[in-house]
Design an enzyme around this catalytic site. Structure first.
Site, PDB file in Angstrom:
ATOM      1  N   PHE A  92     -28.537 -16.683 -26.706  1.00  0.00           N
ATOM      2  CA  PHE A  92     -27.588 -16.368 -25.632  1.00  0.00           C
ATOM      3  C   PHE A  92     -26.908 -17.638 -25.135  1.00  0.00           C
ATOM      4  O   PHE A  92     -27.572 -18.644 -24.892  1.00  0.00           O
ATOM      5  CB  PHE A  92     -28.294 -15.664 -24.468  1.00  0.00           C
ATOM      6  CG  PHE A  92     -28.644 -14.237 -24.771  1.00  0.00           C
ATOM      7  CD1 PHE A  92     -27.739 -13.224 -24.512  1.00  0.00           C
ATOM      8  CD2 PHE A  92     -29.860 -13.925 -25.361  1.00  0.00           C
ATOM      9  CE1 PHE A  92     -28.052 -11.907 -24.822  1.00  0.00           C
ATOM     10  CE2 PHE A  92     -30.177 -12.618 -25.679  1.00  0.00           C
ATOM     11  CZ  PHE A  92     -29.269 -11.598 -25.408  1.00  0.00           C
ATOM     12  N   HIS A  93     -25.576 -17.552 -24.985  1.00  0.00           N
ATOM     13  CA  HIS A  93     -24.856 -18.699 -24.424  1.00  0.00           C
ATOM     14  C   HIS A  93     -23.516 -18.309 -23.793  1.00  0.00           C
ATOM     15  O   HIS A  93     -22.862 -19.140 -23.181  1.00  0.00           O
ATOM     16  CB  HIS A  93     -24.593 -19.750 -25.509  1.00  0.00           C
ATOM     17  CG  HIS A  93     -23.522 -19.358 -26.489  1.00  0.00           C
ATOM     18  ND1 HIS A  93     -23.740 -18.456 -27.493  1.00  0.00           N
ATOM     19  CD2 HIS A  93     -22.227 -19.733 -26.585  1.00  0.00           C
ATOM     20  CE1 HIS A  93     -22.625 -18.304 -28.187  1.00  0.00           C
ATOM     21  NE2 HIS A  93     -21.690 -19.055 -27.651  1.00  0.00           N
ATOM     22  N   ARG A  94     -23.088 -17.058 -23.920  1.00  0.00           N
ATOM     23  CA  ARG A  94     -21.784 -16.657 -23.408  1.00  0.00           C
ATOM     24  C   ARG A  94     -21.740 -16.794 -21.886  1.00  0.00           C
ATOM     25  O   ARG A  94     -22.682 -16.412 -21.188  1.00  0.00           O
ATOM     26  CB  ARG A  94     -21.475 -15.208 -23.773  1.00  0.00           C
ATOM     27  CG  ARG A  94     -21.395 -14.946 -25.259  1.00  0.00           C
ATOM     28  CD  ARG A  94     -20.076 -15.368 -25.841  1.00  0.00           C
ATOM     29  NE  ARG A  94     -20.058 -15.194 -27.284  1.00  0.00           N
ATOM     30  CZ  ARG A  94     -19.113 -15.645 -28.083  1.00  0.00           C
ATOM     31  NH1 ARG A  94     -18.099 -16.318 -27.575  1.00  0.00           N
ATOM     32  NH2 ARG A  94     -19.172 -15.456 -29.381  1.00  0.00           N
TER      33      ARG A  94
ATOM     34  N   ARG B  34     -26.165 -25.190 -22.900  1.00  0.00           N
ATOM     35  CA  ARG B  34     -25.542 -24.513 -21.763  1.00  0.00           C
ATOM     36  C   ARG B  34     -26.534 -23.555 -21.104  1.00  0.00           C
ATOM     37  O   ARG B  34     -26.678 -23.526 -19.876  1.00  0.00           O
ATOM     38  CB  ARG B  34     -24.320 -23.747 -22.261  1.00  0.00           C
ATOM     39  CG  ARG B  34     -23.691 -22.832 -21.242  1.00  0.00           C
ATOM     40  CD  ARG B  34     -22.721 -21.848 -21.903  1.00  0.00           C
ATOM     41  NE  ARG B  34     -21.843 -21.308 -20.880  1.00  0.00           N
ATOM     42  CZ  ARG B  34     -20.720 -21.858 -20.501  1.00  0.00           C
ATOM     43  NH1 ARG B  34     -20.324 -22.986 -21.068  1.00  0.00           N
ATOM     44  NH2 ARG B  34     -19.989 -21.313 -19.554  1.00  0.00           N
TER      45      ARG B  34
END
Length: 371
Positions: A207-209, A242
């Site tokens: 996950f990074h969005r 992030r």
């Protein structure tokens, strides 16, 4: 052509390198051209870039712009300025951009301002979600580039609907699958990065969005869902820088690290990551490329997004769009093999088709797109 033609291959972030590598190696085999690797430096730490160069057998970049991080506007501006200077000093016969990162749009802008031809590999993908920075990059790039090299036929349809001349659109297949096909023997021979999970049922999560990790409330729902899923199925969770930063700022990282069944790690190189995917019972993600790789491999993939720019992975593959709130209840006993055969032109030969097309295009004088 008697003189070698210089072709720039632009990379900025991890997904770019697995698209560039097959094309670089194919062009390197051709006597008529000289491929030049340009690394803008969007992902500039070892864990996010150097390891991918090593995995794919890429040499050090011929040109490193060293842009680094920053806001979207800062990255775009710095890349345009730095790449414009490089183009002015030594203009190539063709600029090749891939995917949808900031550097893709920025380098296209810099090249087109100087009336240089630009080819976009992975053109025409659309999520229809303009809140995604990547969607804006795709739209900007495809609106002005000269060659649109598409991975699937829905991408051709998107471009035609947007008014791109049919003569500029070329369905060449999925170059990401070239890397997977080439690396598959090495991946299978690779020791599992987490031997305690080898041979067991487990899942992989990435996950990074911004939509999932930048909002504190959504991030909390995501962590709760992953924690609940890990109680039913061990999970490997490589943390994008992030995501790690957002978890730490929200005070959620320590709890996630202490979760039973959860294996957190730094970003993995391609072979290590794909070794984990090869053995996974499922993948849950908000990424783009892994939707394609799991479809090719026949592995159930659950994409926590409202839309995907790769709809073929949903209609013909193993991908399913879900809400973040659905993660906790995902089926952990889904079977593999629902779509274990390549989709049209997902055959490991896309780079050959692209290189052939480049040769014909440059032999014809690299005509710029009209209209």
């Amino acid at each position: 052509m008697t003189k070698k033609q210089t072709i720039h291959l632009i990379g900025a972030a991890r997904p770019n390198f697995m698209k560039i590598a097959p094309l670089y190696h194919e062009l390197k085999r051709r006597s008529w051209c000289d491929p030049v690797l340009v690394h803008t430096g969007q992902h500039y730490d070892q864990g996010m870039s150097d390891v991918f160069f090593r995995d794919f057998g890429l040499p050090a970049p011929d040109l490193a712009l060293g842009i680094g991080g920053g806001t979207h506007g800062e990255q775009l501006g710095k890349v345009v300025m730095a790449y414009e200077k490089a183009l002015t000093d030594a203009p190539p016969a063709l600029v090749t951009v891939v995917g949808d990162v900031n550097a893709t749009a920025a380098c296209t802008l810099a090249a087109k301002k100087l009336n240089l031809p630009v080819a976009h590999v992975e053109a025409g993908l659309r999520s229809r979600d303009r809140t995604m920075p990547e969607e804006i990059n795709r739209l900007v790039t495809d609106s002005i580039c000269d060659l649109h090299l598409t991975p699937s036929q829905d991408a051709d349809e998107n471009l035609l609907a947007e008014g791109v001349p049919a003569s500029c659109i070329h369905f060449v297949g999925n170059i990401m699958i070239d890397s997977l096909v080439a690396m598959q023997p090495a991946i299978k021979a690779q020791p599992h990065p987490f031997p305690q999970l080898d041979g067991r049922r487990y899942g992989v999560a990435t996950f990074h969005r911004p939509a999932n990790v930048d909002d504190g409330a959504m991030l909390k729902v995501l962590v709760e869902g992953l924690t609940a899923l890990a109680a039913r199925l061990p999970l490997i969770l490589p943390l994008h820088p992030r995501t790690r930063a957002r978890l730490q700022a929200a005070g959620l990282l320590a709890g996630l690290e202490a979760t039973a069944g959860m294996t957190l790690c730094e970003p993995l190189g391609y072979t290590d990551f794909m070794r984990c995917v090869f053995g996974a019972a499922l993948v849950v993600t908000d990424s783009g490329g892994v939707q394609e790789e799991t479809t090719y491999l026949g592995i159930p993939c659950f994409t926590a997004r409202t839309s995907t720019e790769r709809p073929i992975t949903v209609t013909l593959g193993t991908n399913r769009l879900i809400a973040v709130a659905d993660i906790a209840g995902l089926p952990v006993d889904a079977a593999h093999g629902a779509q274990a055969k390549p989709l049209p032109l997902w055959d490991g030969k896309t780079a050959v088709r692209v290189a052939d097309l480049f040769e014909m295009y440059l032999s014809a004088g690299a005509p710029l797109r009209q209209g």
